[in-house]
Structures are given as C-alpha cells and as structure tokens.
Design a protein around this motif. Structure first.
Motif, PDB file in Angstrom:
ATOM      1  N   PHE A  51       0.943  -1.345  -0.100  1.00  0.00           N
ATOM      2  CA  PHE A  51       0.270  -0.017  -0.091  1.00  0.00           C
ATOM      3  C   PHE A  51       1.060   1.395  -0.116  1.00  0.00           C
ATOM      4  N   LYS A  52      -0.030   2.585  -0.483  1.00  0.00           N
ATOM      5  CA  LYS A  52       1.018   3.503  -0.896  1.00  0.00           C
ATOM      6  C   LYS A  52       0.823   4.271   0.082  1.00  0.00           C
ATOM      7  N   SER A  53       1.348   5.002   1.286  1.00  0.00           N
ATOM      8  CA  SER A  53       0.508   4.839   3.090  1.00  0.00           C
ATOM      9  C   SER A  53       1.116   6.626   3.437  1.00  0.00           C
ATOM     10  N   VAL A  54       0.377   7.182   4.095  1.00  0.00           N
ATOM     11  CA  VAL A  54       0.518   8.481   4.599  1.00  0.00           C
ATOM     12  C   VAL A  54      -0.081   8.937   6.077  1.00  0.00           C
ATOM     13  N   ALA A  55       0.761   9.381   6.358  1.00  0.00           N
ATOM     14  CA  ALA A  55       1.280   8.936   8.084  1.00  0.00           C
ATOM     15  C   ALA A  55       1.044  10.290   8.531  1.00  0.00           C
ATOM     16  N   GLU A  56       1.151  10.593  10.060  1.00  0.00           N
ATOM     17  CA  GLU A  56       1.278  11.702  10.167  1.00  0.00           C
ATOM     18  C   GLU A  56       1.451  11.764  11.514  1.00  0.00           C
ATOM     19  N   MET A  57       2.671  12.170  11.742  1.00  0.00           N
ATOM     20  CA  MET A  57       3.555  11.948  13.171  1.00  0.00           C
ATOM     21  C   MET A  57       4.636  12.901  13.283  1.00  0.00           C
ATOM     22  N   MET A  58       3.572  13.343  14.948  1.00  0.00           N
ATOM     23  CA  MET A  58       4.891  14.214  15.796  1.00  0.00           C
ATOM     24  C   MET A  58       3.957  15.652  14.745  1.00  0.00           C
ATOM     25  N   ILE A  62       3.993  12.213   6.256  1.00  0.00           N
ATOM     26  CA  ILE A  62       5.358  11.374   5.447  1.00  0.00           C
ATOM     27  C   ILE A  62       3.969  10.352   4.761  1.00  0.00           C
ATOM     28  N   GLU A  63       5.008  10.305   3.710  1.00  0.00           N
ATOM     29  CA  GLU A  63       4.675   9.619   2.557  1.00  0.00           C
ATOM     30  C   GLU A  63       5.260   8.164   2.572  1.00  0.00           C
ATOM     31  N   GLY A  64       4.914   7.442   2.476  1.00  0.00           N
ATOM     32  CA  GLY A  64       5.840   6.350   2.245  1.00  0.00           C
ATOM     33  C   GLY A  64       4.915   4.916   2.362  1.00  0.00           C
ATOM     34  N   GLU A  65       5.286   3.460   1.992  1.00  0.00           N
ATOM     35  CA  GLU A  65       5.058   2.409   1.987  1.00  0.00           C
ATOM     36  C   GLU A  65       4.246   1.565   3.091  1.00  0.00           C
ATOM     37  N   MET A  66       3.267   0.171   2.226  1.00  0.00           N
ATOM     38  CA  MET A  66       3.233  -0.412   3.886  1.00  0.00           C
ATOM     39  C   MET A  66       3.107  -2.187   3.181  1.00  0.00           C
ATOM     40  N   GLN A  67       3.362  -2.641   4.110  1.00  0.00           N
ATOM     41  CA  GLN A  67       3.389  -4.251   3.632  1.00  0.00           C
ATOM     42  C   GLN A  67       3.128  -4.749   4.387  1.00  0.00           C
ATOM     43  N   VAL A  68       1.960  -6.112   3.952  1.00  0.00           N
ATOM     44  CA  VAL A  68       1.548  -6.385   4.473  1.00  0.00           C
ATOM     45  C   VAL A  68       2.709  -7.839   4.991  1.00  0.00           C
ATOM     46  N   ILE A  69       3.221  -7.933   6.212  1.00  0.00           N
ATOM     47  CA  ILE A  69       4.325  -9.266   6.522  1.00  0.00           C
ATOM     48  C   ILE A  69       3.619 -10.508   7.015  1.00  0.00           C
ATOM     49  N   ALA A  70       2.221 -10.543   7.477  1.00  0.00           N
ATOM     50  CA  ALA A  70       2.158 -11.528   8.167  1.00  0.00           C
ATOM     51  C   ALA A  70       0.700 -11.607   7.924  1.00  0.00           C
ATOM     52  N   ASN A  82       7.572   1.901   5.612  1.00  0.00           N
ATOM     53  CA  ASN A  82       8.526   1.866   5.410  1.00  0.00           C
ATOM     54  C   ASN A  82       8.022   3.283   5.232  1.00  0.00           C
ATOM     55  N   ALA A  83       8.372   4.522   6.235  1.00  0.00           N
ATOM     56  CA  ALA A  83       8.234   5.960   5.954  1.00  0.00           C
ATOM     57  C   ALA A  83       8.983   6.733   5.854  1.00  0.00           C
ATOM     58  N   GLY A  84       9.767   7.436   5.039  1.00  0.00           N
ATOM     59  CA  GLY A  84      11.228   8.670   5.548  1.00  0.00           C
ATOM     60  C   GLY A  84      11.822   7.822   6.301  1.00  0.00           C
ATOM     61  N   PRO A  85      12.283   8.651   7.352  1.00  0.00           N
ATOM     62  CA  PRO A  85      13.353   8.469   7.886  1.00  0.00           C
ATOM     63  C   PRO A  85      13.019   7.177   9.375  1.00  0.00           C
TER      64      PRO A  85
END
Length: 145
Positions: A51-58, A62-70, A82-85
């Motif tokens: 998935f392409k992700s957009v998150a908000e933290m502090m 932050i744009e990034g990628e999310m993957q189903v791992i389980a 995995n989003a930015g740093p």
C-alpha cells in the motif's frame, strides 16, 4: 529502537475483530497515525500486499509504503511501514476470551534522522497514541461496524 506491547479486550467475536483489524483499508478508522492508504499491488489482501501510505507523526506528514508481512486468518496479522526515516513493524494477535477477543499489539520502530534525535520523547508519545488507537478500535467494533 522503540518496542511496545499493548493489548485490550474487545466484546466481539474473534472472527469480527480479525476481519476489521486485519483489513488495512480500515486502518484510518482506528489508527490516528494513518491518514490514508492506497493498495498498489493487485488482488486480495495477503502477505506481500503493498500500500502507498500517508502518515502523520509529531506534526509531520510522511509518505511511504506499507506491506502486509503476516496474515493468518483469525489468529495474526502484521504490517511493515517504511515511511521517510522510519521503519515500523506492527503485529496484531487475536485470542478468544469468553465471548470477546483479546487483541495484542506489538510495535517496533527504528527511527532515524529527526525522529532518532527525538526517540526518547517519541517513545512515550507513540505508546500513548497506540493506547488511544486500541481504545478507538475497541469503541468502533463494540458499537458495531
């Protein structure tokens, strides 16, 4: 590294709790850090789905990628972001307790850059945010989806 283990009891059958919480498209409904997700790999959601992700933290977007791992139906689901740093692994496990479901959340984050500098402060904020997210998940599911 930030490592959190949290949990809550939800007064709904495990099948319902898993179906909702394991569906990444529902994350923005209960996870305040997730602003939006867009599936970028075709097919049904399962291990490897991205998935392409957009998150908000502090206060940062932050744009990034999310993957189903389980993905083990009615038992476990896991996601890697995995989003930015920031790299975060989040695993949810489900267990029937009485007529409800115990959901356990383990989140591990490896901050870098700005977030590495603020890691100590960030750990407390992330823990509070994840506790609020679990409370929101419980509320959403107990009110009926």
């Amino acid at each position: 590294m930030i490592n959190l283990d949290l949990g809550t009891l939800i007064d709904r059958p495990m099948k319902d709790v898993f179906a909702f919480a394991a569906n990444p498209n529902n994350m923005p409904k209960w996870n305040s850090a997730v602003a939006s997700l867009e599936q970028i790999t075709p097919g049904a959601v399962g291990v490897g789905t991205k998935f392409k992700s957009v998150a908000e933290m502090m206060g940062r977007r932050i744009e990034g990628e999310m993957q189903v791992i389980a993905y083990e139906p009615d038992t476990k689901c896991g996601f890697q972001v995995n989003a930015g740093p920031m790299q975060v692994n989040m695993n949810l496990t489900f267990k029937t307790v009485g007529t409800g479901t115990k959901i356990s959340l383990n989140a591990q984050g490896n901050p870098a850059g700005f977030f590495k500098i603020a890691e100590g402060m960030m750990a407390g904020r992330v823990k509070a945010m994840m506790e609020e997210n679990l409370a929101r998940l419980k509320s959403v599911l107990e009110k009926g989806v």
